[in-house]
Design an enzyme around this catalytic site. Structure first.
Site, PDB file in Angstrom:
ATOM      1  N   GLN A  52      -2.936  26.300  21.466  1.00  0.00           N
ATOM      2  CA  GLN A  52      -1.965  26.080  22.542  1.00  0.00           C
ATOM      3  C   GLN A  52      -1.025  27.269  22.726  1.00  0.00           C
ATOM      4  O   GLN A  52      -0.397  27.390  23.773  1.00  0.00           O
ATOM      5  CB  GLN A  52      -1.136  24.815  22.274  1.00  0.00           C
ATOM      6  CG  GLN A  52      -1.942  23.527  22.405  1.00  0.00           C
ATOM      7  CD  GLN A  52      -1.055  22.320  22.177  1.00  0.00           C
ATOM      8  OE1 GLN A  52      -0.830  21.920  21.043  1.00  0.00           O
ATOM      9  NE2 GLN A  52      -0.524  21.755  23.252  1.00  0.00           N
ATOM     10  N   HIS A 142      -5.281  13.761  18.253  1.00  0.00           N
ATOM     11  CA  HIS A 142      -4.870  14.561  19.413  1.00  0.00           C
ATOM     12  C   HIS A 142      -4.836  16.051  19.051  1.00  0.00           C
ATOM     13  O   HIS A 142      -5.393  16.887  19.776  1.00  0.00           O
ATOM     14  CB  HIS A 142      -3.496  14.086  19.902  1.00  0.00           C
ATOM     15  CG  HIS A 142      -2.969  14.863  21.059  1.00  0.00           C
ATOM     16  ND1 HIS A 142      -2.795  14.320  22.311  1.00  0.00           N
ATOM     17  CD2 HIS A 142      -2.580  16.167  21.157  1.00  0.00           C
ATOM     18  CE1 HIS A 142      -2.335  15.262  23.128  1.00  0.00           C
ATOM     19  NE2 HIS A 142      -2.191  16.381  22.452  1.00  0.00           N
TER      20      HIS A 142
HETATM   21 NI    NI Z   1      -1.592  18.386  22.938  1.00  0.00          NI
END
Ligand code: NI
Length: 177
Positions: A52, A142
């Protein structure tokens, strides 16, 4: 303290399979984890995966402290998890709302295994081996999905339960993963 830019859905780097970490207890790895902690804290996240912030490595962090504003929320111990392997301990799945720092402003209803075992190592190479359930299990699934190029909207089965946080939960503060 370095708050890194979180990539948003649409960036192809979020769709890659991340590489395994082979060296531990290094300044580079410590620096990456510190940046991830700073970024997650600044954005009030429950977890963050290295891809990310554009780092192609199998590193995730997560954790939820007790917060008097959400006394009902389940806490999750702060964890650095590297090279994780997940094994479901049940076939049972449950749906619940999720958000993601890479999909800002939105929430979706996502099915996840209710119990699982996860194994991996921390930044020093120490073994982590836990069996967990509930919200802890959801957060791990997740975050580890990010290491396989999977964002939670790809797991949604009913798109009627996908929308803008401010519309779905007006006036509420919610955490993203
Ligand atoms: Ni996420």
């Amino acid at each position: 303290m370095t708050i890194r830019t979180v990539l948003r859905m649409g960036d192809s780097r979020l769709l890659q399979v991340a590489k395994k970490v082979n060296t531990f207890n290094t300044p580079e790895l410590d620096g990456l984890i510190q940046d991830m902690r700073d970024t997650m804290a600044a954005l009030n996240g429950a977890g963050l995966a290295a891809p990310q912030i554009g780092i192609d490595q199998q590193v995730v962090i997560f954790g939820v402290e007790y917060n008097p504003r959400y006394p009902e929320a389940e806490t999750v111990p702060f964890t650095v998890l590297i090279n994780p392997v997940l094994t479901p301990l049940t076939k049972k799945m449950e749906e619940d709302w999720e958000g993601c720092l890479s999909v800002p402003g939105m929430r979706g209803m996502v099915p996840r295994y209710t119990r699982l075992r996860y194994r991996g190592v921390d930044q020093y190479g120490n073994t982590i081996d836990r069996s967990v359930d509930g919200f802890h299990a959801r957060v791990v699934q997740h975050e580890c999905d990010h290491l396989h190029g999977i964002l939670y909207p790809m797991r949604i089965t009913d798109f009627r339960k996908f929308g803008f946080t401010a519309v779905l939960f007006p006036g509420q503060e919610v955490m993203d993963e």
